[in-house]
Scaffold this motif. Structure first.
Motif, PDB file in Angstrom:
ATOM      1  N   ILE A   1       1.834  10.321  -3.146  1.00  0.00           N
ATOM      2  CA  ILE A   1       1.175  10.489  -1.851  1.00  0.00           C
ATOM      3  C   ILE A   1       2.157  10.124  -0.748  1.00  0.00           C
ATOM      4  O   ILE A   1       2.674   9.007  -0.707  1.00  0.00           O
ATOM      5  CB  ILE A   1      -0.082   9.597  -1.748  1.00  0.00           C
ATOM      6  CG1 ILE A   1      -1.071   9.954  -2.862  1.00  0.00           C
ATOM      7  CG2 ILE A   1      -0.747   9.754  -0.387  1.00  0.00           C
ATOM      8  CD1 ILE A   1      -2.247   9.024  -2.953  1.00  0.00           C
ATOM      9  N   HIS A   2       2.411  11.060   0.156  1.00  0.00           N
ATOM     10  CA  HIS A   2       3.344  10.799   1.252  1.00  0.00           C
ATOM     11  C   HIS A   2       2.769   9.727   2.175  1.00  0.00           C
ATOM     12  O   HIS A   2       1.561   9.729   2.468  1.00  0.00           O
ATOM     13  CB  HIS A   2       3.594  12.083   2.040  1.00  0.00           C
ATOM     14  CG  HIS A   2       4.807  12.002   2.913  1.00  0.00           C
ATOM     15  ND1 HIS A   2       4.813  11.332   4.116  1.00  0.00           N
ATOM     16  CD2 HIS A   2       6.072  12.501   2.736  1.00  0.00           C
ATOM     17  CE1 HIS A   2       6.008  11.418   4.661  1.00  0.00           C
ATOM     18  NE2 HIS A   2       6.793  12.126   3.852  1.00  0.00           N
ATOM     19  N   PRO A   3       3.610   8.811   2.635  1.00  0.00           N
ATOM     20  CA  PRO A   3       3.130   7.739   3.525  1.00  0.00           C
ATOM     21  C   PRO A   3       2.377   8.241   4.746  1.00  0.00           C
ATOM     22  O   PRO A   3       1.505   7.531   5.272  1.00  0.00           O
ATOM     23  CB  PRO A   3       4.418   7.010   3.917  1.00  0.00           C
ATOM     24  CG  PRO A   3       5.359   7.256   2.778  1.00  0.00           C
ATOM     25  CD  PRO A   3       5.033   8.638   2.287  1.00  0.00           C
ATOM     26  N   ARG A   4       2.714   9.449   5.211  1.00  0.00           N
ATOM     27  CA  ARG A   4       2.039   9.972   6.406  1.00  0.00           C
ATOM     28  C   ARG A   4       0.553  10.229   6.158  1.00  0.00           C
ATOM     29  O   ARG A   4      -0.218  10.325   7.112  1.00  0.00           O
ATOM     30  CB  ARG A   4       2.716  11.263   6.877  1.00  0.00           C
ATOM     31  CG  ARG A   4       4.053  11.061   7.585  1.00  0.00           C
ATOM     32  CD  ARG A   4       4.424  12.282   8.409  1.00  0.00           C
ATOM     33  NE  ARG A   4       4.564  13.465   7.571  1.00  0.00           N
ATOM     34  CZ  ARG A   4       5.719  13.870   7.037  1.00  0.00           C
ATOM     35  NH1 ARG A   4       6.830  13.171   7.261  1.00  0.00           N
ATOM     36  NH2 ARG A   4       5.772  14.951   6.301  1.00  0.00           N
ATOM     37  N   ARG A   5       0.158  10.324   4.890  1.00  0.00           N
ATOM     38  CA  ARG A   5      -1.254  10.551   4.585  1.00  0.00           C
ATOM     39  C   ARG A   5      -2.067   9.266   4.649  1.00  0.00           C
ATOM     40  O   ARG A   5      -3.300   9.314   4.630  1.00  0.00           O
ATOM     41  CB  ARG A   5      -1.409  11.167   3.184  1.00  0.00           C
ATOM     42  CG  ARG A   5      -0.971  12.614   3.081  1.00  0.00           C
ATOM     43  CD  ARG A   5      -1.138  13.123   1.664  1.00  0.00           C
ATOM     44  NE  ARG A   5      -2.534  13.113   1.212  1.00  0.00           N
ATOM     45  CZ  ARG A   5      -2.907  13.377  -0.046  1.00  0.00           C
ATOM     46  NH1 ARG A   5      -1.991  13.643  -0.977  1.00  0.00           N
ATOM     47  NH2 ARG A   5      -4.189  13.354  -0.375  1.00  0.00           N
ATOM     48  N   ILE A   6      -1.397   8.139   4.713  1.00  0.00           N
ATOM     49  CA  ILE A   6      -2.094   6.847   4.690  1.00  0.00           C
ATOM     50  C   ILE A   6      -2.246   6.305   6.110  1.00  0.00           C
ATOM     51  O   ILE A   6      -1.271   6.145   6.848  1.00  0.00           O
ATOM     52  CB  ILE A   6      -1.336   5.814   3.833  1.00  0.00           C
ATOM     53  CG1 ILE A   6      -1.160   6.342   2.404  1.00  0.00           C
ATOM     54  CG2 ILE A   6      -2.073   4.488   3.836  1.00  0.00           C
ATOM     55  CD1 ILE A   6      -2.443   6.560   1.648  1.00  0.00           C
ATOM     56  N   ILE A   7      -3.473   6.032   6.477  1.00  0.00           N
ATOM     57  CA  ILE A   7      -3.773   5.382   7.761  1.00  0.00           C
ATOM     58  C   ILE A   7      -4.486   4.071   7.427  1.00  0.00           C
ATOM     59  O   ILE A   7      -5.593   4.076   6.896  1.00  0.00           O
ATOM     60  CB  ILE A   7      -4.682   6.253   8.647  1.00  0.00           C
ATOM     61  CG1 ILE A   7      -4.019   7.603   8.921  1.00  0.00           C
ATOM     62  CG2 ILE A   7      -5.008   5.538   9.957  1.00  0.00           C
ATOM     63  CD1 ILE A   7      -4.952   8.611   9.577  1.00  0.00           C
ATOM     64  N   ARG A   8      -3.825   2.965   7.694  1.00  0.00           N
ATOM     65  CA  ARG A   8      -4.419   1.679   7.343  1.00  0.00           C
ATOM     66  C   ARG A   8      -5.020   1.016   8.578  1.00  0.00           C
ATOM     67  O   ARG A   8      -4.372   0.887   9.614  1.00  0.00           O
ATOM     68  CB  ARG A   8      -3.379   0.746   6.718  1.00  0.00           C
ATOM     69  CG  ARG A   8      -3.996  -0.517   6.112  1.00  0.00           C
ATOM     70  CD  ARG A   8      -2.936  -1.504   5.717  1.00  0.00           C
ATOM     71  NE  ARG A   8      -2.269  -2.084   6.877  1.00  0.00           N
ATOM     72  CZ  ARG A   8      -2.748  -3.098   7.581  1.00  0.00           C
ATOM     73  NH1 ARG A   8      -3.918  -3.642   7.254  1.00  0.00           N
ATOM     74  NH2 ARG A   8      -2.084  -3.562   8.619  1.00  0.00           N
ATOM     75  N   LEU A   9      -6.268   0.618   8.452  1.00  0.00           N
ATOM     76  CA  LEU A   9      -6.962  -0.076   9.523  1.00  0.00           C
ATOM     77  C   LEU A   9      -7.607  -1.322   8.937  1.00  0.00           C
ATOM     78  O   LEU A   9      -8.141  -1.287   7.828  1.00  0.00           O
ATOM     79  CB  LEU A   9      -8.036   0.817  10.155  1.00  0.00           C
ATOM     80  CG  LEU A   9      -7.553   2.127  10.772  1.00  0.00           C
ATOM     81  CD1 LEU A   9      -8.748   3.016  11.127  1.00  0.00           C
ATOM     82  CD2 LEU A   9      -6.716   1.860  12.009  1.00  0.00           C
ATOM     83  N   ASP A  10      -7.574  -2.410   9.658  1.00  0.00           N
ATOM     84  CA  ASP A  10      -8.146  -3.646   9.143  1.00  0.00           C
ATOM     85  C   ASP A  10      -8.758  -4.443  10.285  1.00  0.00           C
ATOM     86  O   ASP A  10      -8.353  -4.296  11.434  1.00  0.00           O
ATOM     87  CB  ASP A  10      -7.064  -4.482   8.449  1.00  0.00           C
ATOM     88  CG  ASP A  10      -7.644  -5.511   7.495  1.00  0.00           C
ATOM     89  OD1 ASP A  10      -8.865  -5.483   7.263  1.00  0.00           O
ATOM     90  OD2 ASP A  10      -6.871  -6.339   6.965  1.00  0.00           O
ATOM     91  N   ASP A  11      -9.735  -5.255   9.957  1.00  0.00           N
ATOM     92  CA  ASP A  11     -10.371  -6.128  10.942  1.00  0.00           C
ATOM     93  C   ASP A  11     -10.977  -5.343  12.101  1.00  0.00           C
ATOM     94  O   ASP A  11     -10.850  -5.736  13.268  1.00  0.00           O
ATOM     95  CB  ASP A  11      -9.347  -7.126  11.485  1.00  0.00           C
ATOM     96  CG  ASP A  11      -9.718  -8.555  11.129  1.00  0.00           C
ATOM     97  OD1 ASP A  11     -10.784  -8.731  10.514  1.00  0.00           O
ATOM     98  OD2 ASP A  11      -8.967  -9.468  11.473  1.00  0.00           O
ATOM     99  N   LEU A  12     -11.627  -4.233  11.817  1.00  0.00           N
ATOM    100  CA  LEU A  12     -12.229  -3.419  12.865  1.00  0.00           C
ATOM    101  C   LEU A  12     -13.513  -4.057  13.366  1.00  0.00           C
ATOM    102  O   LEU A  12     -14.264  -4.665  12.606  1.00  0.00           O
ATOM    103  CB  LEU A  12     -12.543  -2.018  12.333  1.00  0.00           C
ATOM    104  CG  LEU A  12     -11.370  -1.162  11.857  1.00  0.00           C
ATOM    105  CD1 LEU A  12     -11.897   0.185  11.365  1.00  0.00           C
ATOM    106  CD2 LEU A  12     -10.349  -0.963  12.969  1.00  0.00           C
ATOM    107  N   ASP A  13     -13.779  -3.890  14.659  1.00  0.00           N
ATOM    108  CA  ASP A  13     -15.091  -4.302  15.145  1.00  0.00           C
ATOM    109  C   ASP A  13     -16.106  -3.248  14.712  1.00  0.00           C
ATOM    110  O   ASP A  13     -15.755  -2.162  14.222  1.00  0.00           O
ATOM    111  CB  ASP A  13     -15.083  -4.521  16.657  1.00  0.00           C
ATOM    112  CG  ASP A  13     -14.763  -3.267  17.461  1.00  0.00           C
ATOM    113  OD1 ASP A  13     -14.859  -2.147  16.912  1.00  0.00           O
ATOM    114  OD2 ASP A  13     -14.426  -3.402  18.651  1.00  0.00           O
TER     115      ASP A  13
ATOM    116  N   LEU B   1       0.811  -1.216   0.000  1.00  0.00           N
ATOM    117  CA  LEU B   1       0.000   0.000   0.000  1.00  0.00           C
ATOM    118  C   LEU B   1       0.845   1.266   0.000  1.00  0.00           C
ATOM    119  O   LEU B   1       0.651   2.158  -0.834  1.00  0.00           O
ATOM    120  CB  LEU B   1      -0.933  -0.018   1.214  1.00  0.00           C
ATOM    121  CG  LEU B   1      -1.821   1.210   1.413  1.00  0.00           C
ATOM    122  CD1 LEU B   1      -2.735   1.421   0.217  1.00  0.00           C
ATOM    123  CD2 LEU B   1      -2.638   1.064   2.697  1.00  0.00           C
ATOM    124  N   VAL B   2       1.785   1.359   0.910  1.00  0.00           N
ATOM    125  CA  VAL B   2       2.597   2.580   1.024  1.00  0.00           C
ATOM    126  C   VAL B   2       3.407   2.804  -0.246  1.00  0.00           C
ATOM    127  O   VAL B   2       3.529   3.932  -0.736  1.00  0.00           O
ATOM    128  CB  VAL B   2       3.509   2.498   2.263  1.00  0.00           C
ATOM    129  CG1 VAL B   2       4.516   3.642   2.252  1.00  0.00           C
ATOM    130  CG2 VAL B   2       2.680   2.551   3.546  1.00  0.00           C
TER     131      VAL B   2
END
Length: 379
Positions: free
Chosen positions: A255-267, A246-247
């Motif tokens: 796109i600077h990596p700091r702009r990416i927030i990856r979240l997975d498997d959220l309740d 992804l990064v």
């Protein structure tokens, strides 16, 4: 005399329940809640560990019984594919997938019914997205469904049309929609959850993988276009797909990596916070089959930007901002324009928020469950 509907709930205790596990749980809970007078609901599950049986009973209160097959999940899947077992015997069976005992029966004789559910046609349209074993199993079970299923449920008319091109099911296809997953609502601890996940005050949210048909790469390309708002992007999905990360892909699009927030498997409560707090939720998939992601975003009043995939257009019904995928390579540019419009025009964002919230009321598990009961009654 009590009529018993038996629902195959095995996906709830699968190694990776996933979206199908949530669908199975939410629909079955609603089926139990909507049980008509003189009817009951039992569950069918493959031979499993005692704690798995306990989990099913805990997640599905109100069951009249739990039928445990003699075979474990893998062996049962192979046996049902080959029609080698009559387990779990005659009766009225509803399967939230193709995982079902599809065999010759005559419902006019003993009242037996088997209804299965199809959530996509990837085994035919994108076999490369699945393992060869999964493709063979799905195609084999579809052949059995064509021969023996009393009805086949799909979540959208768009998928019904595509399924009719894959298998000649006549008039047995029925459309019963989905709804937001259980627990998808904001609680009193929403701000604490947002802080824990590191959510900024403004951001875009998108779900999917780097697989080309999912559209995430198109969103990254759009955000790299000059003039597109420099917003953080919350990606709801895995970090990589194949050898792509992804990064790395984001950086390739500027796109600077700091702009990416990856979240997975959220309740569900965490996902609710993400969706509700987004400036816009983007659903960019090229060929969606259900549109459940749009329904969930609508239910939390998030402005939605989506592709013009047939299922998306059907579910959205104009409440989201549709972006044509096209075949001209211009999809990222069109996404960039849509993202810019929604994130800079507060009136447009507000209209989408209200329209989506209104549209979400058309989808509920209670309605889906009542349709399931009616379908079995009609048969």
């Amino acid at each position: 005399m009590t009529t018993t509907l038996r629902v195959i709930v095995d996906q709830i205790v699968a190694p990776v329940p996933g979206a199908l596990g949530r669908y199975t749980r939410d629909l079955t809970q609603a089926i139990i809640s909507a049980t008509p007078r003189d009817c009951a609901v039992e569950a069918i599950v493959s031979s499993s560990l005692p704690e798995d049986y306990d989990r099913v009973l805990a997640e599905l209160p109100g069951l009249a019984g739990l039928y445990k097959t003699s075979l474990a999940r893998r062996e049962l899947a192979a046996a049902w594919q080959l029609g080698l077992t009559t387990s779990p015997g005659p009766g009225i069976i509803h399967a939230p997938s193709l995982f079902a005992p599809l065999r010759r029966h005559d419902r006019s004789v003993d009242g037996s019914q088997v209804i299965v559910t199809v959530h996509d046609v990837l085994a035919w349209s994108h076999p490369e997205a699945l393992s060869s074993t999964s493709v063979a199993w799905q195609k084999g079970m579809m052949k059995r469904a064509r021969k023996h299923a009393d009805a086949v449920v799909v979540p959208t008319h768009a998928l019904a049309e595509r399924l009719s091109e894959v298998a000649d099911l006549g008039d047995r296809i029925r459309v019963i929609g989905t709804a937001p997953r259980g627990g998808l609502s904001l609680g009193a601890d929403a701000s604490e959850r947002a802080a824990r996940m590191g959510l900024p005050s403004e951001y875009l949210a998108v779900s999917g993988t780097l697989e080309p048909r999912k559209g995430l790469v198109d969103v990254l390309a759009a955000l790299g276009r000059p003039g597109t708002p420099d917003l953080p992007l919350v990606v709801l999905g895995p970090e990589s797909w194949g050898d792509q990360h992804l990064v790395t892909v984001a950086e390739e699009h500027g796109i600077h990596p700091r702009r990416i927030i990856r979240l997975d498997d959220l309740d569900a409560p965490d996902l609710a916070v993400v969706l509700a707090g987004a400036v816009a939720v983007v659903e960019p998939s090229h060929d969606a089959a259900t549109g459940t992601g749009i329904i969930e975003a609508f239910s939390l009043s998030a402005p939605v930007i989506h592709s013009d995939a047939a299922a998306h257009l059907e579910v959205s019904a104009g409440a989201g901002l549709s972006v044509p995928v096209g075949a001209d390579g211009g999809y990222p540019d069109r996404l960039a324009a849509a993202i810019t419009a929604v994130t800079t025009d507060t009136q447009l964002a507000e209209r989408l928020s209200i329209a989506g919230s209104d549209r979400s009321r058309a989808f509920s598990w209670r309605d889906s469950a009542e349709r399931v009961w009616q379908l079995h009654a009609d048969l």
